[in-house]
Design an enzyme around this catalytic site. Structure first.
Site, PDB file in Angstrom:
ATOM      1  N   GLY A 135     -10.660 -13.669   5.461  1.00 39.31           N
ATOM      2  CA  GLY A 135     -11.514 -14.087   4.442  1.00 39.31           C
ATOM      3  C   GLY A 135     -12.920 -12.878   4.098  1.00 39.31           C
ATOM      4  N   CYS A 136     -12.661 -13.669   2.846  1.00 41.56           N
ATOM      5  CA  CYS A 136     -13.765 -12.645   1.697  1.00 41.56           C
ATOM      6  C   CYS A 136     -15.208 -12.468   2.185  1.00 41.56           C
ATOM      7  CB  CYS A 136     -13.134 -13.385   0.163  1.00 41.56           C
ATOM      8  SG  CYS A 136     -13.912 -15.131   0.193  1.00 41.56           S
ATOM      9  N   PHE A 137     -15.417 -13.664   2.713  1.00 39.58           N
ATOM     10  CA  PHE A 137     -16.705 -13.125   2.585  1.00 39.58           C
ATOM     11  C   PHE A 137     -17.325 -12.083   5.230  1.00 39.58           C
ATOM     12  CE2 PHE A 137     -19.238 -16.909   0.332  1.00 39.58           C
ATOM     13  CZ  PHE A 137     -20.543 -15.929  -0.009  1.00 39.58           C
ATOM     14  N   ALA A 140     -16.532  -9.002   3.644  1.00 34.30           N
ATOM     15  CA  ALA A 140     -18.120  -8.616   3.141  1.00 34.30           C
ATOM     16  C   ALA A 140     -19.221  -8.296   4.641  1.00 34.30           C
ATOM     17  CB  ALA A 140     -18.544  -8.958   1.878  1.00 34.30           C
TER      18      ALA A 140
END
Length: 324
Positions: A135-137, A140
Site C-alpha cells: 500500500g501507499c502509506f 512510506a
C-alpha cells in the site's frame, strides 16, 4: 523478446499510471487493457494525456498469451476476479490491491503471493511467481522504519502523514470533490488505518520483538503524493542516524536519504522515496515522501516486475520529478 503484459482495471488512476509506464518500458509490450466500464472505447478517451501515444482500446476479453497480469482493481475485487477467472499458472500476477498482502490471506487456490517491498525482500521477490504490491502509506512508513527495525531499536512510533486526493481512487465521494478538498485538510481513520497489518508484518521480519505504531493519516488539498513524519525514541546522534539510514539503503536505487529538509515535489511523478532523519531531544523524526501512484502503487509494481523477470530494477522508471 518482450514481456507481454495485461492490465485489469485500466481505466482508474493506478491502471492509468501503469499504462503510461508500460507504454514507455523498453522490455514490455501491452497485450490488452481490460475495463468493464470502458470496454470498446479508445484508451485515450479516458486517459486523454495519452493522445498520440497509443491506439489501444479497452477490452472486455483477456488475452492468454501474456507473461504477466497486473490487477489494478479495488480492494476485495482482486480476490473475486481470481476466484471467477482461470489464469494459466505460468502467468505471473502482480496485484495492486490489499487482498493478498498479509500472510493469512496470501494464498488463493494454487497461487501464493509474496509481499513486494523491494527494499525489504528484493532477493526473494526475484524468485516470486505472484506479488502483492504494498500500500501507499505502508510503503512510506515502512521505508521510514526499516533501518531502525534492523537495528532492533523500534518501540513506540508516532506517525502523521498527508496524502493527495488520488489516494482515494477515481470514484467520487463527499471528501474527494474539488470544492471539499480545496483549501482543506482532515484527519481520517485515526489509529485504525488498514495498512497497519502489513507494516507490522514487515517490521517483524527485521525486529521480531513487537512495536506499537500510532498512525494518523490526513487528507490533503493536492492531487498526488504522500508526506509523513514518524517519531520514535532514539539515543544516538544525528550523524549516527544518518549513517544508519544511508548504509541500509546504499544498494537501493529508489530510496534516497537526505541531509537537508525534503519536500513533496522532489518525488511527485517519480518512483523515489526520499527520507530525512532528524535527531532532537532524545527523539528521531524520519520524514518520508513518495508519490502515492508511483512508488506507492504502479511504479513499485513495475519495479517488482523488473525483479521477477530479471531485468534491471530501474528499467522503465527513470522519471522526471515535477520540481516546480
Amino acid at each position: 523478446m518482450k514481456i507481454r503484459a495485461g492490465i485489469i482495471g485500466g481505466a482508474g488512476y493506478t491502471g492509468g499510471e501503469l499504462l503510461r509506464l508500460l507504454l514507455n518500458h523498453p522490455s514490455v509490450s501491452i497485450a490488452f487493457v481490460h475495463s468493464r466500464s470502458q470496454a470498446g472505447s479508445p484508451v485515450t478517451d479516458v486517459h486523454t494525456d495519452l493522445a498520440g501515444e497509443t491506439d489501444l482500446c479497452f477490452s472486455s476479453e483477456l488475452a492468454t498469451d501474456i507473461d504477466v497480469l497486473f490487477l489494478c482493481v479495488g480492494h476485495g475485487e482482486a480476490q473475486k476476479f481470481l476466484q471467477n477467472t482461470t489464469i494459466a499458472s505460468r502467468i505471473r500476477i502482480i496485484d495492486l490491491s490489499q487482498d493478498f498482502r498479509l500472510a493469512s490471506n496470501s494464498t488463493i487456490g494454487a497461487r501464493s503471493f509474496m509481499y513486494g517491498l523491494p527494499e525489504l525482500q528484493r532477493d526473494i521477490i526475484r524468485g516470486a511467481q505472484n506479488i502483492a504490491n504494498p500500500g501507499c502509506f505502508a510503503t512510506a512508513i515502512q521505508l521510514a522504519l526499516l533501518p531502525m527495525a534492523k537495528a532492533g531499536l523500534l518501540s513506540d512510533v508516532y506517525a502523521t502523514g498527508i496524502t493527495g486526493s488520488t489516494g482515494a481512487g477515481q470514484g467520487l465521494s463527499a471528501t474527494s470533490h474539488f470544492s471539499w478538498r480545496a483549501n482543506n485538510v482532515q484527519a481520517y481513520k485515526t489509529l485504525t488505518h488498514q495498512h497497519g497489518g502489513e507494516i507490522g508484518a514487515s517490521v517483524q521480519l527485521l525486529q521480531p520483538q513487537g512495536f506499537d505504531l500510532h498512525f494518523v493519516p490526513w487528507r490533503g488539498d493536492f492531487p498526488r503524493g504522500i508526506f509523513l513524519s514518524a517519531t520514535m525514541d532514539y539515543e544516538g546522534t544525528q550523524e549516527e542516524a544518518l549513517a544508519l539510514y544511508q548504509t541500509f539503503y546504499a544498494s537501493h536505487p529508489f530510496t534516497v536519504v537526505s541531509k537537508t529538509p525534503i519536500h513533496l515535489k522532489q518525488v511527485v511523478n517519480t518512483n523515489k522515496c526520499v527520507l530525512q532523519p532528524e535527531v532532537a531531544g532524545g527523539k528521531l523524526v524520519v520524514h518520508s515522501a513518495i508519490d502515492n501512484l508511483l512508488k506507492g502503487a504502479s511504479g513499485q509494481a513495475v519495479q517488482n516486475m523488473n525483479l521477477i523477470f530479471d531485468l534491471d530494477e530501474t528499467e522503465g522508471l527513470h522519471l522526471k520529478p515535477l520540481a516546480f
